[in-house]
Motif scaffolding. Structure first.
Motif, PDB file in Angstrom:
ATOM      1  N   ILE A 187      24.850  49.336   3.851  1.00 47.15           N
ATOM      2  CA  ILE A 187      25.725  48.267   3.392  1.00 47.15           C
ATOM      3  C   ILE A 187      26.398  48.730   2.114  1.00 47.15           C
ATOM      4  CG2 ILE A 187      25.844  45.873   2.611  1.00 47.15           C
ATOM      5  CD1 ILE A 187      23.146  45.452   4.106  1.00 47.15           C
ATOM      6  N   ALA A 188      27.713  48.745   2.101  1.00 49.21           N
ATOM      7  CA  ALA A 188      28.462  49.168   0.920  1.00 49.21           C
ATOM      8  C   ALA A 188      29.088  47.958   0.247  1.00 49.21           C
ATOM      9  CB  ALA A 188      29.544  50.177   1.306  1.00 49.21           C
ATOM     10  N   LEU A 189      28.877  47.844  -1.055  1.00 51.48           N
ATOM     11  CA  LEU A 189      29.484  46.785  -1.857  1.00 51.48           C
ATOM     12  C   LEU A 189      30.585  47.391  -2.715  1.00 51.48           C
ATOM     13  CD1 LEU A 189      26.243  44.966  -3.087  1.00 51.48           C
ATOM     14  CD2 LEU A 189      27.660  44.397  -1.106  1.00 51.48           C
ATOM     15  N   GLU A 190      31.775  46.837  -2.604  1.00 48.36           N
ATOM     16  CA  GLU A 190      32.898  47.314  -3.401  1.00 48.36           C
ATOM     17  C   GLU A 190      33.517  46.146  -4.158  1.00 48.36           C
ATOM     18  OE1 GLU A 190      34.473  49.520  -4.704  1.00 48.36           O
ATOM     19  OE2 GLU A 190      34.036  51.423  -3.754  1.00 48.36           O
ATOM     20  N   GLY A 191      34.397  46.466  -5.085  1.00 48.79           N
ATOM     21  CA  GLY A 191      35.088  45.440  -5.845  1.00 48.79           C
ATOM     22  C   GLY A 191      35.328  45.886  -7.269  1.00 48.79           C
ATOM     23  N   MET A 192      36.142  45.129  -7.971  1.00 48.32           N
ATOM     24  CA  MET A 192      36.492  45.454  -9.344  1.00 48.32           C
ATOM     25  C   MET A 192      35.279  45.294 -10.261  1.00 48.32           C
ATOM     26  SD  MET A 192      40.240  43.621  -9.550  1.00 48.32           S
ATOM     27  CE  MET A 192      40.584  44.262 -11.212  1.00 48.32           C
ATOM     28  N   ASP A 193      35.345  45.931 -11.416  1.00 45.58           N
ATOM     29  CA  ASP A 193      34.287  45.774 -12.405  1.00 45.58           C
ATOM     30  C   ASP A 193      34.153  44.311 -12.788  1.00 45.58           C
ATOM     31  OD1 ASP A 193      33.887  48.468 -12.385  1.00 45.58           O
ATOM     32  OD2 ASP A 193      34.946  48.868 -14.268  1.00 45.58           O
ATOM     33  N   GLY A 194      32.917  43.831 -12.783  1.00 48.68           N
ATOM     34  CA  GLY A 194      32.674  42.442 -13.143  1.00 48.68           C
ATOM     35  C   GLY A 194      32.498  41.513 -11.962  1.00 48.68           C
ATOM     36  N   THR A 195      32.654  42.015 -10.740  1.00 51.04           N
ATOM     37  CA  THR A 195      32.486  41.149  -9.570  1.00 51.04           C
ATOM     38  C   THR A 195      31.019  40.947  -9.207  1.00 51.04           C
ATOM     39  OG1 THR A 195      32.894  43.101  -8.173  1.00 51.04           O
ATOM     40  CG2 THR A 195      34.739  41.590  -8.530  1.00 51.04           C
ATOM     41  N   GLY A 196      30.116  41.660  -9.861  1.00 44.52           N
ATOM     42  CA  GLY A 196      28.691  41.408  -9.652  1.00 44.52           C
ATOM     43  C   GLY A 196      28.039  42.246  -8.577  1.00 44.52           C
ATOM     44  N   LYS A 197      28.558  43.437  -8.335  1.00 45.09           N
ATOM     45  CA  LYS A 197      28.012  44.281  -7.268  1.00 45.09           C
ATOM     46  C   LYS A 197      26.526  44.589  -7.483  1.00 45.09           C
ATOM     47  CE  LYS A 197      31.175  47.387  -8.012  1.00 45.09           C
ATOM     48  NZ  LYS A 197      31.953  46.589  -8.980  1.00 45.09           N
ATOM     49  N   SER A 198      26.165  44.953  -8.693  1.00 41.64           N
ATOM     50  CA  SER A 198      24.765  45.308  -8.974  1.00 41.64           C
ATOM     51  C   SER A 198      23.843  44.111  -8.800  1.00 41.64           C
ATOM     52  CB  SER A 198      24.636  45.870 -10.395  1.00 41.64           C
ATOM     53  OG  SER A 198      25.421  47.031 -10.543  1.00 41.64           O
ATOM     54  N   THR A 199      24.288  42.955  -9.256  1.00 38.99           N
ATOM     55  CA  THR A 199      23.476  41.740  -9.129  1.00 38.99           C
ATOM     56  C   THR A 199      23.302  41.362  -7.662  1.00 38.99           C
ATOM     57  OG1 THR A 199      24.320  40.965 -11.257  1.00 38.99           O
ATOM     58  CG2 THR A 199      23.279  39.336  -9.836  1.00 38.99           C
ATOM     59  N   VAL A 200      24.381  41.446  -6.893  1.00 43.53           N
ATOM     60  CA  VAL A 200      24.315  41.144  -5.463  1.00 43.53           C
ATOM     61  C   VAL A 200      23.413  42.149  -4.750  1.00 43.53           C
ATOM     62  CG1 VAL A 200      25.667  41.054  -3.327  1.00 43.53           C
ATOM     63  CG2 VAL A 200      26.542  39.984  -5.415  1.00 43.53           C
ATOM     64  N   ALA A 201      23.506  43.411  -5.143  1.00 41.79           N
ATOM     65  CA  ALA A 201      22.661  44.439  -4.514  1.00 41.79           C
ATOM     66  C   ALA A 201      21.182  44.127  -4.722  1.00 41.79           C
ATOM     67  CB  ALA A 201      23.002  45.812  -5.090  1.00 41.79           C
ATOM     68  N   GLU A 202      20.817  43.689  -5.909  1.00 37.15           N
ATOM     69  CA  GLU A 202      19.412  43.367  -6.192  1.00 37.15           C
ATOM     70  C   GLU A 202      18.947  42.171  -5.364  1.00 37.15           C
ATOM     71  OE1 GLU A 202      17.186  44.917  -7.820  1.00 37.15           O
ATOM     72  OE2 GLU A 202      18.400  46.447  -8.849  1.00 37.15           O
ATOM     73  N   GLU A 203      19.804  41.171  -5.210  1.00 40.14           N
ATOM     74  CA  GLU A 203      19.423  40.004  -4.406  1.00 40.14           C
ATOM     75  C   GLU A 203      19.317  40.370  -2.930  1.00 40.14           C
ATOM     76  OE1 GLU A 203      18.296  36.132  -3.523  1.00 40.14           O
ATOM     77  OE2 GLU A 203      18.433  37.158  -5.466  1.00 40.14           O
ATOM     78  N   LEU A 204      20.227  41.224  -2.453  1.00 39.53           N
ATOM     79  CA  LEU A 204      20.116  41.706  -1.074  1.00 39.53           C
ATOM     80  C   LEU A 204      18.810  42.453  -0.868  1.00 39.53           C
ATOM     81  CD1 LEU A 204      23.690  43.016  -0.168  1.00 39.53           C
ATOM     82  CD2 LEU A 204      22.379  41.336   1.135  1.00 39.53           C
ATOM     83  N   LYS A 205      18.449  43.258  -1.831  1.00 43.64           N
ATOM     84  CA  LYS A 205      17.195  44.018  -1.728  1.00 43.64           C
ATOM     85  C   LYS A 205      16.009  43.072  -1.600  1.00 43.64           C
ATOM     86  CE  LYS A 205      14.363  47.526  -4.016  1.00 43.64           C
ATOM     87  NZ  LYS A 205      14.263  48.467  -5.148  1.00 43.64           N
ATOM     88  N   LYS A 206      16.009  41.997  -2.369  1.00 47.09           N
ATOM     89  CA  LYS A 206      14.917  41.025  -2.278  1.00 47.09           C
ATOM     90  C   LYS A 206      14.809  40.450  -0.872  1.00 47.09           C
ATOM     91  CE  LYS A 206      15.159  39.427  -7.096  1.00 47.09           C
ATOM     92  NZ  LYS A 206      15.464  38.249  -7.963  1.00 47.09           N
ATOM     93  N   ARG A 207      15.952  40.125  -0.291  1.00 41.62           N
ATOM     94  CA  ARG A 207      15.943  39.507   1.044  1.00 41.62           C
ATOM     95  C   ARG A 207      15.403  40.478   2.096  1.00 41.62           C
ATOM     96  NH1 ARG A 207      19.671  35.061   1.364  1.00 41.62           N
ATOM     97  NH2 ARG A 207      20.025  34.351  -0.770  1.00 41.62           N
ATOM     98  N   PHE A 208      15.904  41.715   2.071  1.00 37.92           N
ATOM     99  CA  PHE A 208      15.461  42.694   3.060  1.00 37.92           C
ATOM    100  C   PHE A 208      14.004  43.097   2.829  1.00 37.92           C
ATOM    101  CE2 PHE A 208      20.024  43.455   3.855  1.00 37.92           C
ATOM    102  CZ  PHE A 208      19.995  43.490   5.240  1.00 37.92           C
ATOM    103  N   THR A 209      13.600  43.218   1.578  1.00 39.08           N
ATOM    104  CA  THR A 209      12.214  43.559   1.277  1.00 39.08           C
ATOM    105  C   THR A 209      11.275  42.472   1.782  1.00 39.08           C
ATOM    106  OG1 THR A 209      12.893  44.814  -0.672  1.00 39.08           O
ATOM    107  CG2 THR A 209      10.588  44.134  -0.557  1.00 39.08           C
ATOM    108  N   HIS A 210      11.674  41.226   1.604  1.00 38.22           N
ATOM    109  CA  HIS A 210      10.875  40.099   2.099  1.00 38.22           C
ATOM    110  C   HIS A 210      10.717  40.159   3.612  1.00 38.22           C
ATOM    111  CE1 HIS A 210       9.083  36.118   2.000  1.00 38.22           C
ATOM    112  NE2 HIS A 210       9.895  35.741   2.981  1.00 38.22           N
ATOM    113  N   ALA A 211      11.718  40.740   4.295  1.00 37.67           N
ATOM    114  CA  ALA A 211      11.647  40.884   5.757  1.00 37.67           C
ATOM    115  C   ALA A 211      10.859  42.118   6.167  1.00 37.67           C
ATOM    116  CB  ALA A 211      13.052  40.947   6.338  1.00 37.67           C
ATOM    117  N   GLY A 212      10.292  42.822   5.193  1.00 38.55           N
ATOM    118  CA  GLY A 212       9.455  43.976   5.498  1.00 38.55           C
ATOM    119  C   GLY A 212      10.169  45.303   5.601  1.00 38.55           C
ATOM    120  N   ARG A 213      11.402  45.396   5.099  1.00 34.51           N
ATOM    121  CA  ARG A 213      12.156  46.634   5.183  1.00 34.51           C
ATOM    122  C   ARG A 213      12.089  47.414   3.883  1.00 34.51           C
ATOM    123  NH1 ARG A 213      15.649  47.445   9.216  1.00 34.51           N
ATOM    124  NH2 ARG A 213      15.256  49.545   8.474  1.00 34.51           N
TER     125      ARG A 213
END
Length: 281
Positions: A73-99
């Motif tokens: 999954i690739a996250l793109e966008g201008m600086d300040g759109t929150g890519k890093s924050t979204v990536a961390e939340e995505l990681k939580k969701r997938f980790t919770h699913a056992g990945r």
């Protein structure tokens, strides 16, 4: 519509059914190659071109010996759109699913990447300069960033995919490189040649472009510490970047996601497009 089928070895196949509208555009007299090119030529094979209403196309998803389906999954966008924050939340969701999940930043997502990133973005003071180095030619900077993405891909992204992991990319070098390179005034022919060289054969499964208003971006960037090279650019330059992302979203079949929403809602929208509970648990 996608039909998911497993063989006896646990390998997943996806059968993509084209509807009547697609049938009208790709009638029985159309050669298979034209239909093939509608999909990824590296992964799509025509199964049935004689059905009166629909074609069936399948692709074998990349798997590991343990049967895990990898996903990039690739996250793109201008600086300040929150890519890093979204990536961390995505990681939580997938980790919770056992990945197993790997977040890979570009630039900088490799063993010496932090130093490399700071040097390129003029955050780190260099000796004997006694201060930030501000002498990069636009093409030189772009070539260094291209080298960085190449290293990130081979050192981090590809091994993680081969391990069956979920890879979440914070930027995608061969897309953002085109956008920023052209905004820097590099001729399109040259920047396309450079980006084509570093575009990997294994591409992301999903590309999401986070978008937000200038007001939101300014407010978020003001919370940061020291501004980097691109943060210090004028508004006219940033408008070129915004326009570039709009074009790239269409060119690379990305999905725009409103980034002004709470991060949980942003991730909900992304997972809705992925339909991840069906494919990747």
């Amino acid at each position: 519509m996608d039909l998911h089928v497993y063989n006896g070895e646990g390998v997943r196949f996806v059968f993509k059914v084209l509807d009547q509208a697609d049938r009208g555009r790709h009638g029985s007299s159309t050669c298979w190659r034209s239909v093939w090119n509608k999909f990824n030529p590296d992964s799509a094979i025509i199964l049935d071109s004689s059905c009166p209403l629909r074609f069936l196309v399948f692709r074998k998803l990349q798997t590991t010996s343990r049967g895990s389906v990898n996903v990039w999954i690739a996250l793109e966008g201008m600086d300040g759109t929150g890519k890093s924050t979204v990536a961390e939340e995505l990681k939580k969701r997938f980790t919770h699913a056992g990945r197993n999940v790997q977040i890979v930043a570009d630039p900088g997502g490799w063993s010496m990447g932090a130093l490399f990133r700071d040097v390129i973005l003029e955050k780190r003071e260099w000796e004997p300069c006694g201060g930030p180095f501000e002498g990069w030619h636009p093409l030189a900077r772009r070539l260094l960033l291209a080298a960085d993405f190449t290293q990130v891909y081979h050192e981090q992204i590809l091994p993680s995919l081969n391990n069956g992991d979920v890879v979440i990319g914070d930027r995608l070098g061969y897309i953002s490189g085109r956008i920023y390179g052209m905004a820097d005034g590099i001729p399109r022919k040259i920047i396309d040649q450079v980006m084509d060289i570093i575009t990997p054969p294994r591409k992301p499964d999903y590309i999401f472009v986070l978008v937000a208003s200038d007001e939101v971006l300014r407010e978020r960037l003001s919370r940061r510490g020291k501004a980097d090279f691109y943060d210090r650019k004028p508004s006219e330059y940033k408008q070129k970047i915004r326009d570039g992302y709009a074009r790239a979203t269409k060119a690379f079949s990305g999905k725009e996601i409103p980034a002004h929403l709470p991060v949980e809602r942003v991730v909900d929208l992304i997972l809705h497009h992925i339909n991840w509970s069906d494919k990747y648990e």
